[in-house]
Design a protein around this motif. Structure first.
Motif, PDB file in Angstrom:
ATOM      1  N   LYS A 146       0.750  -1.253  -0.159  1.00  0.00           N
ATOM      2  CA  LYS A 146      -0.190   0.209   0.195  1.00  0.00           C
ATOM      3  C   LYS A 146       0.951   1.407  -0.299  1.00  0.00           C
ATOM      4  O   LYS A 146       0.598   2.448  -0.890  1.00  0.00           O
ATOM      5  N   ASN A 147       1.891   1.403   0.802  1.00  0.00           N
ATOM      6  CA  ASN A 147       2.628   2.310   1.374  1.00  0.00           C
ATOM      7  C   ASN A 147       3.325   2.513  -0.106  1.00  0.00           C
ATOM      8  O   ASN A 147       4.604   3.859   0.533  1.00  0.00           O
ATOM      9  N   ASP A 148       4.177   0.971  -0.869  1.00  0.00           N
ATOM     10  CA  ASP A 148       4.767   1.958  -1.856  1.00  0.00           C
ATOM     11  C   ASP A 148       4.801   0.707  -3.439  1.00  0.00           C
ATOM     12  O   ASP A 148       4.697  -0.362  -3.039  1.00  0.00           O
ATOM     13  N   PRO A 149       4.422   1.317  -3.961  1.00  0.00           N
ATOM     14  CA  PRO A 149       3.998   0.316  -5.316  1.00  0.00           C
ATOM     15  C   PRO A 149       5.277   0.360  -5.737  1.00  0.00           C
ATOM     16  O   PRO A 149       5.086  -0.686  -6.884  1.00  0.00           O
ATOM     17  N   GLU A 150       6.415   0.299  -5.599  1.00  0.00           N
ATOM     18  CA  GLU A 150       8.188  -0.308  -6.540  1.00  0.00           C
ATOM     19  C   GLU A 150       8.226  -1.818  -5.220  1.00  0.00           C
ATOM     20  O   GLU A 150       8.712  -2.211  -5.501  1.00  0.00           O
ATOM     21  N   ARG A 151       7.254  -2.329  -4.431  1.00  0.00           N
ATOM     22  CA  ARG A 151       7.294  -3.134  -3.057  1.00  0.00           C
ATOM     23  C   ARG A 151       5.722  -4.456  -3.319  1.00  0.00           C
ATOM     24  O   ARG A 151       5.270  -3.651  -3.694  1.00  0.00           O
ATOM     25  N   TYR A 152       6.517  -5.749  -2.924  1.00  0.00           N
ATOM     26  CA  TYR A 152       5.635  -6.659  -3.256  1.00  0.00           C
ATOM     27  C   TYR A 152       5.699  -6.998  -2.631  1.00  0.00           C
ATOM     28  O   TYR A 152       6.171  -7.836  -1.496  1.00  0.00           O
ATOM     29  N   ASN A 153       4.826  -7.495  -1.653  1.00  0.00           N
ATOM     30  CA  ASN A 153       3.948  -8.748  -0.563  1.00  0.00           C
ATOM     31  C   ASN A 153       4.403 -10.312  -0.972  1.00  0.00           C
ATOM     32  O   ASN A 153       3.379 -10.687  -2.074  1.00  0.00           O
ATOM     33  N   ILE A 154       4.949 -11.469  -0.459  1.00  0.00           N
ATOM     34  CA  ILE A 154       4.744 -12.807  -0.810  1.00  0.00           C
ATOM     35  C   ILE A 154       4.364 -13.377   0.050  1.00  0.00           C
ATOM     36  O   ILE A 154       4.440 -13.596   0.916  1.00  0.00           O
ATOM     37  N   PHE A 155       3.300 -14.070  -0.551  1.00  0.00           N
ATOM     38  CA  PHE A 155       2.178 -14.409   0.558  1.00  0.00           C
ATOM     39  C   PHE A 155       2.451 -16.621  -0.670  1.00  0.00           C
ATOM     40  O   PHE A 155       2.499 -16.767  -1.449  1.00  0.00           O
ATOM     41  N   VAL A 156       3.063 -17.335   0.809  1.00  0.00           N
ATOM     42  CA  VAL A 156       2.798 -18.796   0.524  1.00  0.00           C
ATOM     43  C   VAL A 156       2.422 -20.138   1.253  1.00  0.00           C
ATOM     44  O   VAL A 156       1.473 -19.068   2.352  1.00  0.00           O
ATOM     45  N   GLY A 157       2.819 -21.402   0.332  1.00  0.00           N
ATOM     46  CA  GLY A 157       1.131 -21.947   1.267  1.00  0.00           C
ATOM     47  C   GLY A 157       1.059 -23.693   0.611  1.00  0.00           C
ATOM     48  O   GLY A 157       1.932 -23.456  -0.652  1.00  0.00           O
ATOM     49  N   ASP A 158       0.207 -23.954   0.902  1.00  0.00           N
ATOM     50  CA  ASP A 158      -0.398 -25.041  -0.003  1.00  0.00           C
ATOM     51  C   ASP A 158      -1.971 -24.968  -0.134  1.00  0.00           C
ATOM     52  O   ASP A 158      -2.410 -24.183   0.074  1.00  0.00           O
ATOM     53  N   GLN A 159      -2.488 -25.985  -0.205  1.00  0.00           N
ATOM     54  CA  GLN A 159      -4.483 -26.011  -0.443  1.00  0.00           C
ATOM     55  C   GLN A 159      -4.965 -25.540   1.094  1.00  0.00           C
ATOM     56  O   GLN A 159      -5.536 -24.661   1.010  1.00  0.00           O
ATOM     57  N   HIS A 160      -4.396 -25.809   1.718  1.00  0.00           N
ATOM     58  CA  HIS A 160      -4.600 -26.121   3.352  1.00  0.00           C
ATOM     59  C   HIS A 160      -4.592 -24.436   4.115  1.00  0.00           C
ATOM     60  O   HIS A 160      -5.546 -23.697   4.537  1.00  0.00           O
ATOM     61  N   GLU A 161      -3.580 -24.040   4.094  1.00  0.00           N
ATOM     62  CA  GLU A 161      -2.967 -22.534   4.431  1.00  0.00           C
ATOM     63  C   GLU A 161      -2.357 -21.684   3.664  1.00  0.00           C
ATOM     64  O   GLU A 161      -1.123 -21.989   3.005  1.00  0.00           O
ATOM     65  N   GLU A 162      -2.043 -20.291   3.709  1.00  0.00           N
ATOM     66  CA  GLU A 162      -1.560 -19.414   3.065  1.00  0.00           C
ATOM     67  C   GLU A 162      -1.029 -18.597   4.413  1.00  0.00           C
ATOM     68  O   GLU A 162      -1.691 -18.043   5.656  1.00  0.00           O
ATOM     69  N   ARG A 163       0.739 -17.902   4.117  1.00  0.00           N
ATOM     70  CA  ARG A 163       0.853 -17.139   5.057  1.00  0.00           C
ATOM     71  C   ARG A 163       2.059 -16.395   4.360  1.00  0.00           C
ATOM     72  O   ARG A 163       2.970 -16.254   3.213  1.00  0.00           O
ATOM     73  N   PHE A 164       2.339 -15.009   5.047  1.00  0.00           N
ATOM     74  CA  PHE A 164       3.786 -14.200   4.221  1.00  0.00           C
ATOM     75  C   PHE A 164       4.723 -14.120   4.746  1.00  0.00           C
ATOM     76  O   PHE A 164       4.801 -14.915   5.770  1.00  0.00           O
ATOM     77  N   ALA A 165       4.782 -14.344   3.739  1.00  0.00           N
ATOM     78  CA  ALA A 165       6.835 -14.835   3.519  1.00  0.00           C
ATOM     79  C   ALA A 165       7.869 -13.906   3.588  1.00  0.00           C
ATOM     80  O   ALA A 165       8.103 -13.869   5.102  1.00  0.00           O
ATOM     81  N   CYS A 166       7.288 -12.579   2.567  1.00  0.00           N
ATOM     82  CA  CYS A 166       8.595 -11.314   2.756  1.00  0.00           C
ATOM     83  C   CYS A 166       8.137 -10.205   1.361  1.00  0.00           C
ATOM     84  O   CYS A 166       7.009 -11.192   0.658  1.00  0.00           O
ATOM     85  N   GLY A 167       8.638  -9.249   2.147  1.00  0.00           N
ATOM     86  CA  GLY A 167       8.846  -8.495   1.038  1.00  0.00           C
ATOM     87  C   GLY A 167       9.735  -8.425  -0.220  1.00  0.00           C
ATOM     88  O   GLY A 167      11.352  -8.637   0.946  1.00  0.00           O
ATOM     89  N   VAL A 168       9.249  -7.794  -1.099  1.00  0.00           N
ATOM     90  CA  VAL A 168      10.299  -7.916  -1.788  1.00  0.00           C
ATOM     91  C   VAL A 168      10.646  -6.006  -3.163  1.00  0.00           C
ATOM     92  O   VAL A 168       9.307  -5.758  -3.323  1.00  0.00           O
TER      93      VAL A 168
END
Length: 198
Positions: free
Chosen positions: A10-32
């Motif tokens: 939201k605060n920086d359009p040149e940065r992205y949040n990466i989410f990882v997981g499988d069929q059962h759950e999803e979690r925030f991994a890192c910002g890049v």
């Protein structure tokens, strides 16, 4: 596990949040950073593991620190020592600081020789500082002694003498003005003291 979502921050359009997981759950991994996203071709559905995530996080830390260093030297010329201190204050790792400074020196974003010469030339044209004051300032900025001596070669003995004479003349005029003011004040005091008893 796979990348399940990539979202713009939201605060920086040149940065992205990466989410990882499988069929059962999803979690925030890192910002890049956008650059890192493109470099590694990160996309939804991409297979990842903890090692890759750790590597991306390290690379991202480097990118953020490098951008901060660029912004820092963009405002005005800085010495290597100043950049090192600024990054250390931002708690950047020593490895990253060394890498960043190496990259910046290669691109001439940081150049102590150029800094010292520019400083000496500026002071020569705008101030009455002697070589001792200039040397002290550059030492405080962390410039190597040999670099300072090289930069001060442009400050000729003739220029030093001219500056010294100008400073002495200025101080002499100031002293005379003060002396005259003191004498005037003393004469006024004597007059008032005498006048009271007339």
């Amino acid at each position: 596990m796979k990348i399940t979502k990539i979202a713009v921050q939201k605060n920086d359009p040149e940065r992205y949040n990466i989410f990882v997981g499988d069929q059962h759950e999803e979690r925030f991994a890192c910002g890049v950073d956008q650059e890192l996203l493109l470099r590694h071709h990160l996309h939804k559905g991409m297979e990842v593991d903890e090692n890759k995530l750790a590597q991306w996080a390290l690379e991202d830390e480097y990118e953020k620190a490098y951008k901060h260093a660029l912004h820092y030297v963009n405002r005005r010329m800085r010495t290597e020592h100043e950049v090192r201190l600024e990054l250390a204050n931002k708690e950047v790792t020593m490895d990253h600081i060394d890498q960043i400074l190496e990259a910046m020196k290669e691109r001439k974003y940081v150049n102590d020789q150029m800094y010292a010469k520019s400083y000496v030339n500026l002071e020569l044209s705008t101030s009455s500082k002697g070589p001792g004051r200039m040397k002290q300032y550059l030492e405080e900025k962390g410039v190597a002694r040999s670099t300072i001596e090289g930069a001060l070669l442009s400050y000729t003995k003739e220029q030093q003498l001219d500056k010294a004479i100008a400073v002495i003349q200025k101080k002499s005029r100031q002293y005379k003005k003060r002396q005259y003011a003191n004498e005037k004040e003393e004469a006024y005091r004597r007059f008032v003291a005498t006048w009271l008893f007339i």
